[in-house]
Design an enzyme around this catalytic site. Structure first.
Site, short mmCIF file in Angstrom:
data_model
loop_
_atom_site.label_atom_id
_atom_site.label_comp_id
_atom_site.label_asym_id
_atom_site.label_seq_id
_atom_site.Cartn_x
_atom_site.Cartn_y
_atom_site.Cartn_z
N ARG A 118 0.80 -1.23 0.00
CA ARG A 118 0.00 0.00 0.00
C ARG A 118 0.83 1.27 0.00
NH1 ARG A 118 -2.76 -3.25 3.49
NH2 ARG A 118 -4.46 -4.31 2.42
N LYS A 140 2.83 11.94 -9.78
CA LYS A 140 2.02 11.10 -10.66
C LYS A 140 2.87 9.93 -11.11
CE LYS A 140 -1.01 14.32 -13.06
NZ LYS A 140 -1.53 14.59 -14.42
N GLU A 182 9.76 21.58 -22.52
CA GLU A 182 9.05 21.59 -21.22
C GLU A 182 9.60 22.70 -20.32
OE1 GLU A 182 6.41 19.91 -20.41
OE2 GLU A 182 6.40 18.00 -21.52
N LYS A 224 6.68 24.08 -11.48
CA LYS A 224 5.83 22.90 -11.32
C LYS A 224 5.48 22.69 -9.85
CE LYS A 224 4.66 18.28 -12.56
NZ LYS A 224 4.87 17.09 -13.37
N GLU A 234 -4.72 17.31 -8.99
CA GLU A 234 -5.33 17.76 -10.23
C GLU A 234 -6.82 18.02 -10.11
OE1 GLU A 234 -3.48 16.00 -13.50
OE2 GLU A 234 -4.55 17.22 -14.96
N ARG A 238 -3.90 22.43 -11.52
CA ARG A 238 -2.78 21.67 -12.06
C ARG A 238 -2.86 21.52 -13.58
NH1 ARG A 238 0.13 16.49 -9.10
NH2 ARG A 238 1.44 15.93 -10.85
N ASN A 242 -0.66 21.67 -18.51
CA ASN A 242 -0.91 21.09 -19.83
C ASN A 242 -0.77 22.09 -20.97
OD1 ASN A 242 -1.36 18.43 -19.08
ND2 ASN A 242 -3.49 18.86 -18.53
N HIS A 245 -0.02 20.92 -24.41
CA HIS A 245 -0.20 19.46 -24.42
C HIS A 245 -1.48 19.01 -25.11
CE1 HIS A 245 3.19 19.56 -21.79
NE2 HIS A 245 3.18 18.26 -21.61
N HIS A 249 -0.67 16.25 -27.52
CA HIS A 249 -1.14 14.86 -27.39
C HIS A 249 -1.81 14.37 -28.66
CE1 HIS A 249 -1.14 14.80 -22.74
NE2 HIS A 249 -0.10 14.16 -23.22
N HIS A 262 7.93 13.59 -27.16
CA HIS A 262 6.89 14.30 -26.42
C HIS A 262 7.14 15.82 -26.46
CE1 HIS A 262 3.96 15.23 -23.39
NE2 HIS A 262 4.88 15.79 -22.63
N1 LIG Z 1 4.75 11.46 -13.99
C1 LIG Z 1 4.61 12.57 -14.65
O1 LIG Z 1 4.16 13.58 -14.14
C2 LIG Z 1 5.10 12.62 -16.06
C3 LIG Z 1 5.24 13.84 -16.70
C4 LIG Z 1 5.74 13.85 -18.00
C5 LIG Z 1 6.06 12.65 -18.64
N2 LIG Z 1 5.90 11.48 -17.98
C6 LIG Z 1 6.25 10.21 -18.62
O2 LIG Z 1 7.65 10.23 -18.86
C7 LIG Z 1 7.95 9.34 -19.93
C8 LIG Z 1 8.95 10.00 -20.84
O3 LIG Z 1 10.12 10.26 -20.10
P1 LIG Z 1 11.51 10.57 -20.81
O4 LIG Z 1 11.31 11.58 -21.86
O5 LIG Z 1 12.46 10.83 -19.71
O6 LIG Z 1 11.81 9.23 -21.61
P2 LIG Z 1 12.58 7.86 -21.25
O7 LIG Z 1 12.54 7.54 -19.83
O8 LIG Z 1 12.02 6.87 -22.21
O9 LIG Z 1 14.08 8.19 -21.67
C9 LIG Z 1 14.35 8.55 -23.01
C10 LIG Z 1 15.53 7.76 -23.57
O10 LIG Z 1 16.73 8.26 -23.01
C11 LIG Z 1 17.52 7.21 -22.46
N3 LIG Z 1 18.23 7.82 -21.34
C12 LIG Z 1 17.69 8.29 -20.20
N4 LIG Z 1 18.61 8.92 -19.46
C13 LIG Z 1 19.78 8.84 -20.15
C14 LIG Z 1 21.10 9.31 -19.92
N5 LIG Z 1 21.39 10.05 -18.84
N6 LIG Z 1 22.05 9.02 -20.83
C15 LIG Z 1 21.75 8.32 -21.96
N7 LIG Z 1 20.51 7.88 -22.23
C16 LIG Z 1 19.54 8.13 -21.34
C17 LIG Z 1 16.55 6.12 -22.14
O11 LIG Z 1 17.19 4.87 -22.17
C18 LIG Z 1 15.52 6.28 -23.25
O12 LIG Z 1 15.94 5.59 -24.39
C19 LIG Z 1 6.62 9.00 -20.59
O13 LIG Z 1 6.27 7.69 -20.24
C20 LIG Z 1 5.65 9.98 -19.96
O14 LIG Z 1 4.35 9.46 -19.86
C21 LIG Z 1 5.43 11.45 -16.72
ZN LIG Z 2 4.79 17.05 -20.97
#
Ligand SMILES: NC(=O)c1ccc[n+]([C@@H]2O[C@H](COP(=O)([O-])OP(=O)(O)OC[C@H]3O[C@@H](n4cnc5c(N)ncnc54)[C@H](O)[C@@H]3O)[C@@H](O)[C@H]2O)c1
Ligand SMILES: [Zn+2]
Length: 362
Positions: A118, A140, A182, A224, A234, A238, A242, A245, A249, A262
């Site tokens: 939990r 999130k 971002e 943020k 949210e 919050r 977006n 976005h 999206h 993204h």
């Molecule tokens: N929780 C939230 O509030 C929130 C907000 C925005 C996005 N997200 C989520 O985040 C995800 C996208 O995250 P992201 O853009 O970080 O992508 P990711 O985690 O897929 O990383 C992108 C790529 O970079 C590589 N990588 C990461 N760090 C590295 C480093 N230091 N050196 C070399 N390679 C590296 C990874 O292996 C991957 O191939 C999505 O799933 C999205 O839904 C969540």
């Molecule tokens: Zn975003």
């Protein structure tokens, strides 16, 4: 070290930003040694694991799970593998999960921590620019369902976030550029100086000195954090996060997440929102031109001109935030302020999309 508090009562934590911090995890996380499981992106671990391992071992992190890179591993299967690893590690209520990676690993490991007994403590070491300024802050967490992204999730705030921009040295240039949109977005929402800094930023922040990079990350986190502090789950406010976005999206889903990162999709979305805001008189010509130029300066981005506006509108109407077929739009109001508009018409969106199609992608 820059420290940004996220004030959420008993769930408060600090985001630390500084070059070299990843090697100092024991000092930052402190306290007695605790049974911990490290969940790391396999690619990140191959580049930085050796340097991270010593500190992690001192924290009591004997178990490690490596997640292959890619959005498709933010899955129920990966979640099951993490829970199995927690069993093997005998991770108890007083245990801890340490996530080392981008948003994929952060969301996945955080959700695994949220659903273990939990909810147990977890810590994020974001390794992409996007994860440092966005996904690691706010609590999130979640995984994808084969039918749609982020369908399965929870709110589970981390106990600490440690952002070490040195880790970004190995990040692919396109991923670095992607995170910049971002950061720019954060400036537009709530920090005029950050907007100005990003408007003059070199591609992917390459060439900026360390303090400049740290300041930009910290400023974006602050924006943020302030929003999340006022609306943790949210309820309304919050949604300002977006900005860009809504159209973003739609572009991502329409191209099945293959064409744009993204951030690139958000870049187009910022232009669309700015177009609508300009037509409504929410931003003046000069500010709108400044936003357009700032977005362009972070490029290049894959094109949109070959996408059918009707298809984009249809994708927009399927947005889970749509109410009676209309999606609420976040619109810039000058530089550093936004408003939420629930009454943006199809005609306005259509004309914004026509304007996007005329912008060279570079
Ligand atoms: N929780 C939230 O509030 C929130 C907000 C925005 C996005 N997200 C989520 O985040 C995800 C996208 O995250 P992201 O853009 O970080 O992508 P990711 O985690 O897929 O990383 C992108 C790529 O970079 C590589 N990588 C990461 N760090 C590295 C480093 N230091 N050196 C070399 N390679 C590296 C990874 O292996 C991957 O191939 C999505 O799933 C999205 O839904 C969540
Ligand atoms: Zn975003």
């Amino acid at each position: 070290v820059l420290e940004i508090p996220v004030e959420l009562g008993p769930r408060s934590y600090v985001v630390s930003v500084g070059h070299g911090l990843a090697a100092e995890l024991p000092a930052l996380l402190g306290g007695p040694k605790r049974r911990s499981v490290v969940v790391a992106d396999r690619r990140v671990w191959s580049r930085h694991g050796a340097r991270l391992q010593r500190g992690l071992a001192r924290l009591g992190a004997a178990h490690r799970v490596l997640i292959p890179p890619g959005e498709r591993f933010k899955s129920r299967r990966s979640l099951a593998a993490l829970h199995d690893a927690f069993v093997d590690a005998r991770l108890g209520r007083d245990g801890r999960v340490i996530a080392v990676g981008g948003g994929v690993v952060g969301d996945l490991a955080g959700f695994a921590a949220a659903t273990w007994m939990r909810g147990i403590d977890w810590v994020q070491v974001p390794t992409t620019l996007l994860a440092m300024v966005d996904s690691s802050v706010g609590g999130k967490v979640g995984i994808n369902h084969p039918e749609a992204k982020n369908l399965i999730g929870a709110f589970h705030q981390p106990g600490a976030v440690v952002a070490d921009p040195e880790l970004l040295d190995t990040l692919a240039p396109r991923q670095r550029r992607s995170g910049c949109y971002e950061v720019l977005k954060a400036g537009l929402i709530g920090d005029r100086d950050l907007f100005a800094a990003m408007a003059g930023a070199p591609p992917g922040l390459r060439g900026w000195d360390r303090p400049a990079v740290e300041n930009a990350i910290a400023a974006a986190v602050r924006v943020k954090a302030q929003v999340v502090e006022r609306d943790e789950r949210e309820g309304g406010l919050r949604r300002v996060l977006n900005l860009g976005h809504t159209v973003g999206h739609a572009l991502e889903t329409l191209t099945r997440y293959r064409r744009f990162t993204h951030g690139e999709a958000v870049g187009w979305g910022l232009l669309a929102a700015t177009w609508i805001a300009r037509r409504r008189g929410l931003v003046g010509e000069a500010s709108a031109a400044a936003i357009d130029a700032a977005v362009a300066g972070l490029g290049p981005r894959p094109p949109v001109h070959d996408l059918d506006p009707g298809d984009i509108l249809a994708a927009l109407a399927r947005d889970k935030k749509a109410v009676a077929g209309r999606v609420p739009f976040v619109l810039p109001r000058g530089l550093g302020r936004v408003v939420i508009a629930g009454d943006v018409s199809r005609g306005e969106i259509r004309s914004a999309l026509r304007a996007l199609a005329r912008i060279p992608a570079r």
